[in-house]
Design a protein around this motif. Structure first.
Motif, PDB file in Angstrom:
ATOM      1  N   THR A 156     -56.096   4.384  49.010  1.00  0.00           N
ATOM      2  CA  THR A 156     -55.476   5.496  48.293  1.00  0.00           C
ATOM      3  C   THR A 156     -54.206   4.997  47.607  1.00  0.00           C
ATOM      4  OG1 THR A 156     -54.585   7.746  48.496  1.00  0.00           O
ATOM      5  CG2 THR A 156     -54.276   6.282  50.387  1.00  0.00           C
ATOM      6  N   GLY A 157     -54.168   5.083  46.291  1.00  0.00           N
ATOM      7  CA  GLY A 157     -53.018   4.594  45.547  1.00  0.00           C
ATOM      8  C   GLY A 157     -52.750   3.119  45.779  1.00  0.00           C
ATOM      9  N   LYS A 183     -56.306  10.943  40.692  1.00  0.00           N
ATOM     10  CA  LYS A 183     -54.978  10.328  40.705  1.00  0.00           C
ATOM     11  C   LYS A 183     -54.910   9.152  41.655  1.00  0.00           C
ATOM     12  CE  LYS A 183     -50.082  11.320  41.538  1.00  0.00           C
ATOM     13  NZ  LYS A 183     -49.081  12.364  41.892  1.00  0.00           N
ATOM     14  N   TRP A 184     -55.424   9.325  42.884  1.00  0.00           N
ATOM     15  CA  TRP A 184     -55.225   8.337  43.945  1.00  0.00           C
ATOM     16  C   TRP A 184     -56.420   7.402  44.138  1.00  0.00           C
ATOM     17  CZ3 TRP A 184     -50.341   8.248  45.250  1.00  0.00           C
ATOM     18  CH2 TRP A 184     -49.585   9.428  45.144  1.00  0.00           C
ATOM     19  N   ALA A 222     -58.526  10.277  48.163  1.00  0.00           N
ATOM     20  CA  ALA A 222     -57.537  11.100  48.853  1.00  0.00           C
ATOM     21  C   ALA A 222     -57.886  11.161  50.332  1.00  0.00           C
ATOM     22  CB  ALA A 222     -57.518  12.511  48.264  1.00  0.00           C
ATOM     23  N   TYR A 276     -48.153   7.876  52.704  1.00  0.00           N
ATOM     24  CA  TYR A 276     -49.458   7.750  52.064  1.00  0.00           C
ATOM     25  C   TYR A 276     -50.626   7.944  53.037  1.00  0.00           C
ATOM     26  CZ  TYR A 276     -49.524   2.850  53.737  1.00  0.00           C
ATOM     27  OH  TYR A 276     -49.501   1.717  54.509  1.00  0.00           O
ATOM     28  N   LYS A 325     -54.056  14.526  52.347  1.00  0.00           N
ATOM     29  CA  LYS A 325     -53.773  15.384  51.193  1.00  0.00           C
ATOM     30  C   LYS A 325     -54.669  16.618  51.196  1.00  0.00           C
ATOM     31  CE  LYS A 325     -52.032  11.692  48.189  1.00  0.00           C
ATOM     32  NZ  LYS A 325     -51.940  10.658  49.231  1.00  0.00           N
TER      33      LYS A 325
END
Length: 496
Positions: free
Chosen positions: A396-397, A428-429, A432, A459, A463
């Motif tokens: 994630t990210g 986005k990530w 999630a 992190y 989410k």
């Protein structure tokens, strides 16, 4: 060499198997008589060396009849998972193409419509042999330790089930390793509740104990209260359950009031065990430990002294005497101390190959090592900790997240019964972190988010939270994360 016949010679009058439902028992000598008859039945029905002999039944004396009869004539024993969907069961049957199938009437409907050339025999009672046996056959098969003895199908949660082929040698060496490393002896008794179509039901304790001259008590179904009664009645000294079973067990009044005076140790396997289970046994002063294995290797690979478990929470211990392990990062690099990598296992207990799957065999067996697909770390003292499945790791990210750490923290919340964490697609990530929780009382996603922030790096905090009534499980009680991903990957909600 047929080790079972050697054991019969050594302890013919000792009890080998007990049926907890009917209360019937069989000595080693009586079990051997059954095996001779079943091997003769197989032979007269055309079973020869290398042929597959399948069984579709709940835990029952016939599993040992079939297994040791297969050992005697060189057949390949194939226990079928009766919890599979019909399509998967048919796939397994077509894949292994058995010469003979033993079927319990409870599961006969599972085979409706299946096309096979196999001979069917009914195994509805403990005396099923009496209706089938005619006369003793003579066997002259030349057997070798590398010959296949059993084929156990994997659960099929990542595609079609794979037939894991185990040799006479691999099954025997798993038993050797377990007896010596875990200190088993002929005074030990276990209760086999885990389905015997699973390597845990067959190979963790049942066969090792029969090799050393111990006692195996069979039960067809897991009922937490009945299990406590059986453990006490039969003076069991060691037992294996999966975490889902322990979750149910520790919640019963029967467990809370029992002292288990004969029990040496409770063993957990099949999946990482929640810390609340450790705490339940610690409070009662009862020895508890966690093991690790897979159908392709063992399944017994580690030993930890139960006195160490609370000091090294979550560790499966150190490698047993007759197997090696290594933890790899990238291609060819050994992971430094406390760094996470993929666990590899090597030993005489490793599987031969996947049935009809040469490419997958070559991908899993690498230079004599079994690539487990599990992530682990090893501390400075040599203790190993399983972090989770490689395929379950969430990125994630750009950060690696291991679901087990989050699951342990969530399950430590007094209002949470069970938890599972997966990665869901996110624009986005990339992925999630999503948590699925079964609660005992009302909680909000905001409350859980605040709770997670107390312990977890930002992190790692989920989410998305999903409150569910139950978590989907596989045939042996593991949380089925593939089902969760399939159900929830297209959801847009951040809170459910």
């Amino acid at each position: 060499m047929n080790w079972f016949e050697s054991r019969v010679q050594l302890t013919p009058k000792e009890i080998a198997i007990i049926d907890s439902e009917t209360k019937e028992s069989w000595t080693y000598e009586e079990l051997h008589e059954r095996v001779i008859k079943v091997a003769s039945i197989f032979y007269t029905k055309g079973v020869r060396k290398g042929d597959r002999v399948a069984i579709l039944a709940p835990n029952h004396i016939s599993y040992f009849d079939f297994f040791f009869a297969s050992m005697k004539i060189g057949a390949i024993f194939v226990p079928l998972n009766w919890r599979l969907a019909k399509a998967e069961l048919y796939y397994c049957l077509n894949d292994c193409d058995p010469q003979l199938i033993g079927v319990n009437r409870k599961f006969k409907p599972n085979l409706d419509g299946v096309e096979t050339n196999a001979t069917y025999i009914a195994i509805d009672t403990n005396n099923y042999i009496d209706e089938l046996y005619d006369q003793k056959a003579s066997f002259d098969e030349s057997l070798h330790e590398e010959d296949p003895l059993a084929m156990i199908y994997t659960g099929g949660t990542t595609g079609r089930p794979k037939g894991v082929v185990l040799s006479h040698k691999s099954i025997l060496w798993n038993a050797f390793n377990t007896i010596v490393s875990w200190g088993l002896n002929k005074e030990d008794t276990t209760l086999t509740c885990l389905p015997m179509f699973h390597t845990g039901g067959l190979n963790v304790l049942s066969l090792p104990l029969l090799l050393i001259g111990g006692k195996v008590v069979l039960t067809a179904e897991f009922d937490a209260n009945s299990v406590v009664a059986d453990l006490l009645e039969y003076k069991c000294t060691i037992v294996l359950f999966v975490p889902t079973m322990y979750h149910m067990l520790i919640g019963t009044e029967a467990f809370k009031t029992a002292t288990f005076p004969d029990m040496n140790v409770f063993v957990s396997g099949g999946a990482p065990c929640p810390y609340k289970v450790y705490e339940a046994f610690s409070k009662k002063g009862i020895a508890f430990k966690e093991g690790y294995g897979l159908t392709e290797a063992g399944p017994n690979n580690f030993y930890i002294d139960p006195n160490e478990t609370m000091h090294r929470l979550g560790s499966v211990g150190k490698p047993m005497l007759f197997n090696d392990i290594k933890i790899m990062i990238g291609e060819g690099a050994i992971a430094p101390v406390d760094e996470v990598g993929e666990l590899y296992v090597r030993g005489n207990h490793a599987f031969l190959y996947y049935w009809n799957r040469p490419e997958e065999t070559n991908a899993t067996l690498v230079d004599g090592w079994v690539r487990t697909g599990d992530l682990a770390r090893q501390d400075a003292d040599g203790y190993v900790y399983i972090v989770g499945r490689k395929k379950d790791m969430i990125i994630t990210g750009g950060e690696n997240v291991y679901p087990l750490e989050i699951e342990h923290w969530l399950e430590a919340h007094p209002a949470i019964d069970e938890a599972a964490v997966i990665g869901l697609p996110d624009e986005k990530w990339g992925e999630a972190v999503a948590a699925f929780v079964v609660t005992k009382m009302v909680l909000t996603a905001e409350e859980l988010e605040d709770y997670c922030k107390q312990q977890l790096t930002r992190y790692k905090v989920p989410k998305r939270f999903f409150f569910v009534s139950e978590l989907p499980k596989t045939a042996v009680g593991k949380v089925d994360k593939n089902t969760l991903k399939a159900r929830y990957s297209n959801t847009d909600s951040t809170i459910s």
